[in-house]
Design an enzyme around this catalytic site. Structure first.
Site, PDB file in Angstrom:
ATOM      1  N   TYR A  32     -24.848 -13.599  28.257  1.00  0.00           N
ATOM      2  CA  TYR A  32     -23.474 -14.034  28.504  1.00  0.00           C
ATOM      3  C   TYR A  32     -23.377 -14.938  29.730  1.00  0.00           C
ATOM      4  O   TYR A  32     -24.331 -15.074  30.494  1.00  0.00           O
ATOM      5  CB  TYR A  32     -22.547 -12.825  28.668  1.00  0.00           C
ATOM      6  CG  TYR A  32     -22.684 -12.115  30.000  1.00  0.00           C
ATOM      7  CD1 TYR A  32     -23.792 -11.309  30.276  1.00  0.00           C
ATOM      8  CD2 TYR A  32     -21.731 -12.266  31.008  1.00  0.00           C
ATOM      9  CE1 TYR A  32     -23.938 -10.677  31.502  1.00  0.00           C
ATOM     10  CE2 TYR A  32     -21.865 -11.630  32.246  1.00  0.00           C
ATOM     11  CZ  TYR A  32     -22.974 -10.838  32.474  1.00  0.00           C
ATOM     12  OH  TYR A  32     -23.121 -10.230  33.698  1.00  0.00           O
ATOM     13  N   ARG A  51     -27.809 -22.389  32.264  1.00  0.00           N
ATOM     14  CA  ARG A  51     -28.317 -21.017  32.387  1.00  0.00           C
ATOM     15  C   ARG A  51     -28.112 -20.249  31.082  1.00  0.00           C
ATOM     16  O   ARG A  51     -28.946 -19.426  30.681  1.00  0.00           O
ATOM     17  CB  ARG A  51     -27.645 -20.282  33.560  1.00  0.00           C
ATOM     18  CG  ARG A  51     -28.268 -18.908  33.825  1.00  0.00           C
ATOM     19  CD  ARG A  51     -27.758 -18.256  35.095  1.00  0.00           C
ATOM     20  NE  ARG A  51     -26.330 -17.937  35.002  1.00  0.00           N
ATOM     21  CZ  ARG A  51     -25.607 -17.464  36.014  1.00  0.00           C
ATOM     22  NH1 ARG A  51     -26.159 -17.264  37.202  1.00  0.00           N
ATOM     23  NH2 ARG A  51     -24.321 -17.204  35.857  1.00  0.00           N
ATOM     24  N   ARG A  99     -29.323  -2.284  11.046  1.00  0.00           N
ATOM     25  CA  ARG A  99     -29.870  -1.813  12.322  1.00  0.00           C
ATOM     26  C   ARG A  99     -31.376  -1.578  12.249  1.00  0.00           C
ATOM     27  O   ARG A  99     -31.849  -0.801  11.423  1.00  0.00           O
ATOM     28  CB  ARG A  99     -29.167  -0.529  12.765  1.00  0.00           C
ATOM     29  CG  ARG A  99     -29.565  -0.118  14.184  1.00  0.00           C
ATOM     30  CD  ARG A  99     -28.874   1.152  14.663  1.00  0.00           C
ATOM     31  NE  ARG A  99     -29.272   1.436  16.036  1.00  0.00           N
ATOM     32  CZ  ARG A  99     -30.431   2.003  16.372  1.00  0.00           C
ATOM     33  NH1 ARG A  99     -31.281   2.351  15.434  1.00  0.00           N
ATOM     34  NH2 ARG A  99     -30.723   2.215  17.647  1.00  0.00           N
ATOM     35  N   HIS A 101     -34.818  -2.115  15.281  1.00  0.00           N
ATOM     36  CA  HIS A 101     -35.207  -2.681  16.577  1.00  0.00           C
ATOM     37  C   HIS A 101     -35.842  -4.062  16.443  1.00  0.00           C
ATOM     38  O   HIS A 101     -35.678  -4.922  17.303  1.00  0.00           O
ATOM     39  CB  HIS A 101     -36.189  -1.752  17.299  1.00  0.00           C
ATOM     40  CG  HIS A 101     -35.535  -0.528  17.884  1.00  0.00           C
ATOM     41  ND1 HIS A 101     -34.738   0.322  17.156  1.00  0.00           N
ATOM     42  CD2 HIS A 101     -35.564  -0.022  19.135  1.00  0.00           C
ATOM     43  CE1 HIS A 101     -34.305   1.301  17.924  1.00  0.00           C
ATOM     44  NE2 HIS A 101     -34.785   1.119  19.137  1.00  0.00           N
ATOM     45  N   LYS A 146     -29.465 -13.228  32.014  1.00  0.00           N
ATOM     46  CA  LYS A 146     -28.087 -12.711  32.104  1.00  0.00           C
ATOM     47  C   LYS A 146     -27.767 -11.922  30.837  1.00  0.00           C
ATOM     48  O   LYS A 146     -26.972 -12.334  29.994  1.00  0.00           O
ATOM     49  CB  LYS A 146     -27.095 -13.859  32.350  1.00  0.00           C
ATOM     50  CG  LYS A 146     -25.824 -13.383  33.061  1.00  0.00           C
ATOM     51  CD  LYS A 146     -25.113 -14.531  33.727  1.00  0.00           C
ATOM     52  CE  LYS A 146     -23.704 -14.179  34.179  1.00  0.00           C
ATOM     53  NZ  LYS A 146     -23.573 -13.023  35.042  1.00  0.00           N
ATOM     54  N   GLU A 178     -30.111  -7.506  45.059  1.00  0.00           N
ATOM     55  CA  GLU A 178     -28.821  -8.182  44.879  1.00  0.00           C
ATOM     56  C   GLU A 178     -27.734  -7.144  44.648  1.00  0.00           C
ATOM     57  O   GLU A 178     -28.011  -5.953  44.524  1.00  0.00           O
ATOM     58  CB  GLU A 178     -28.889  -9.172  43.709  1.00  0.00           C
ATOM     59  CG  GLU A 178     -29.149  -8.501  42.363  1.00  0.00           C
ATOM     60  CD  GLU A 178     -29.124  -9.461  41.181  1.00  0.00           C
ATOM     61  OE1 GLU A 178     -28.594 -10.576  41.298  1.00  0.00           O
ATOM     62  OE2 GLU A 178     -29.633  -9.067  40.108  1.00  0.00           O
ATOM     63  N   LEU A 202     -30.632 -12.189  39.489  1.00  0.00           N
ATOM     64  CA  LEU A 202     -30.067 -13.295  38.720  1.00  0.00           C
ATOM     65  C   LEU A 202     -29.951 -14.504  39.650  1.00  0.00           C
ATOM     66  O   LEU A 202     -29.463 -14.367  40.787  1.00  0.00           O
ATOM     67  CB  LEU A 202     -28.679 -12.923  38.180  1.00  0.00           C
ATOM     68  CG  LEU A 202     -28.067 -14.017  37.318  1.00  0.00           C
ATOM     69  CD1 LEU A 202     -28.736 -14.053  35.944  1.00  0.00           C
ATOM     70  CD2 LEU A 202     -26.569 -13.829  37.157  1.00  0.00           C
TER      71      LEU A 202
HETATM   72  N1  DCS Z   1     -26.215 -11.095  40.194  1.00  0.00           N
HETATM   73  C1  DCS Z   1     -25.686 -10.411  39.162  1.00  0.00           C
HETATM   74  C2  DCS Z   1     -26.368  -9.172  38.708  1.00  0.00           C
HETATM   75  C3  DCS Z   1     -24.517 -10.874  38.532  1.00  0.00           C
HETATM   76  O1  DCS Z   1     -24.008 -10.205  37.498  1.00  0.00           O
HETATM   77  C4  DCS Z   1     -23.884 -12.051  39.019  1.00  0.00           C
HETATM   78  C5  DCS Z   1     -22.636 -12.604  38.397  1.00  0.00           C
HETATM   79  C6  DCS Z   1     -24.469 -12.726  40.111  1.00  0.00           C
HETATM   80  C7  DCS Z   1     -25.646 -12.221  40.671  1.00  0.00           C
HETATM   81  C8  DCS Z   1     -23.872 -13.997  40.668  1.00  0.00           C
HETATM   82  O2  DCS Z   1     -24.051 -15.058  39.770  1.00  0.00           O
HETATM   83  P1  DCS Z   1     -23.026 -16.261  39.657  1.00  0.00           P
HETATM   84  O3  DCS Z   1     -22.909 -16.827  41.029  1.00  0.00           O
HETATM   85  O4  DCS Z   1     -23.680 -17.210  38.725  1.00  0.00           O
HETATM   86  O5  DCS Z   1     -21.741 -15.716  39.168  1.00  0.00           O
HETATM   87  N2  DCS Z   1     -21.945 -11.823  37.501  1.00  0.00           N
HETATM   88  C9  DCS Z   1     -20.836 -12.322  36.727  1.00  0.00           C
HETATM   89  C10 DCS Z   1     -20.171 -11.219  36.033  1.00  0.00           C
HETATM   90  O6  DCS Z   1     -20.715 -10.425  35.327  1.00  0.00           O
HETATM   91  N3  DCS Z   1     -18.872 -11.247  36.347  1.00  0.00           N
HETATM   92  O7  DCS Z   1     -18.576 -12.235  37.214  1.00  0.00           O
HETATM   93  C11 DCS Z   1     -19.743 -12.965  37.528  1.00  0.00           C
END
Ligand code: DCS
Length: 289
Positions: A32, A51, A99, A101, A146, A178, A202
């Site tokens: 996503y 991305r 369904r 895997h 992501k 993070e 990420l």
């Molecule tokens: N790390 C993780 C685990 C994230 O889910 C996100 C953003 C970031 C870093 C920061 O990435 P961006 O700067 O590209 O947003 N997560 C999105 C989400 O799930 N909701 O809002 C942003």
């Protein structure tokens, strides 16, 4: 009336439904993006779309549309939904199949959906800063994708919220990785430090905007792993994400970061970030820090 994008068509949102055997629903088998919209314009659209493509290719999903086609569809969605300030949520899954895997064989088409959410900038938090907790990072080892699989992130965020905090700062042993939905930065001896973009985090689009702004403005940066001890001793701490922008962190596990107010370099980066928004999306009226 609200609209959503379903497999290349913009339809009434209430009609945008997917099958119970969609692999996104059953396995989290998809990826996503969240894209910020200011003044009806997407911020860093190209970066998010590239991305999106990278994430999908890394799990073997071929996007059914080009980045250009997606950009056009998302712009149409913004217009149809009258979106001024808010977010676009977009995801693609491996599609609908009995369904199993194993990846489906034959011509199963990916399911691509997008919709919009109204949402103003979090001005209060941007001004005052937010509280956080520390938690062990229990996620898998491909955090660079992501992925829709967010259980580790959800558990961390929920724990933070239950302790009255905005975000959970995750660490693997002594190394800070993070936030549950953000990247984490510290300031040490005037240098901005954030985890290198590898499989453990990420690669945030906001993180990259901030690093570029630092470089353009002669603010020293280092992309490297930093420790819990460095986090504890930091002059300033902030987080970044599409929705949270440059967000000051004023408390970690009940302990104030320095004097407990947003630091000067964080505020300077907020200012530079706001100018970057205005450069891409036009002047922010009644919507500034
Ligand atoms: N790390 C993780 C685990 C994230 O889910 C996100 C953003 C970031 C870093 C920061 O990435 P961006 O700067 O590209 O947003 N997560 C999105 C989400 O799930 N909701 O809002 C942003």
């Amino acid at each position: 009336m609200e609209f959503a994008l379903l497999n290349g068509e913009i339809i009434e949102r209430s009609q945008a439904k997917v099958d119970v055997e969609d692999r996104g629903y059953q396995f989290g088998d998809g990826i996503y993006e969240v894209i910020r919209v200011y003044n009806g314009k997407m911020f860093t659209a190209a970066e998010h779309l590239s991305r999106f493509k990278r994430s999908s290719e890394s799990i073997g999903i071929t996007l059914p549309f080009s980045s250009l086609e997606l950009t056009e569809m998302l712009n149409e969605l913004i217009i149809k939904n009258n979106l001024n300030t808010g977010n676009i949520y977009m995801q693609v899954t491996r599609g609908v199949a009995p369904r199993n895997h194993l990846f489906p064989t034959g011509n199963v088409v990916p399911t691509l959906t997008a919709y919009t959410i109204n949402g103003v900038r979090p001005l209060e938090n941007l001004k005052s800063g937010v509280k956080t907790i520390l938690t062990e990072d229990i996620r898998w080892l491909r955090c660079d994708i992501k992925s829709l699989n967010l259980l580790g992130n959800l558990l961390a965020k929920q724990k933070a919220s239950e302790q009255g905090c905005f975000e959970a700062i995750q660490h693997r042993g002594q190394d800070v990785t993070e936030g549950s939905s953000s990247n984490i930065f510290i300031v040490k001896n005037g240098t901005v430090i954030t985890h290198e973009s590898n499989h453990l985090i990420l690669k945030g689009i906001t993180k990259d905007v901030i690093l570029n702004l630092c470089m353009k403005n002669n603010i020293p940066v280092q992309e490297r792993t930093f420790s819990l001890a460095e986090l504890e001793e930091a002059e300033e701490v902030f987080l970044s994400s599409t929705t949270a922008e440059v967000m000051p962190i004023i408390e970690i596990d009940g302990k104030k970061v320095k004097s407990g107010i947003p630091g000067p370099l964080t505020c300077k980066l907020q200012d530079l970030f706001q100018k970057e928004i205005e450069r891409q999306c036009g002047v922010l009226v009644d919507n500034e820090i």
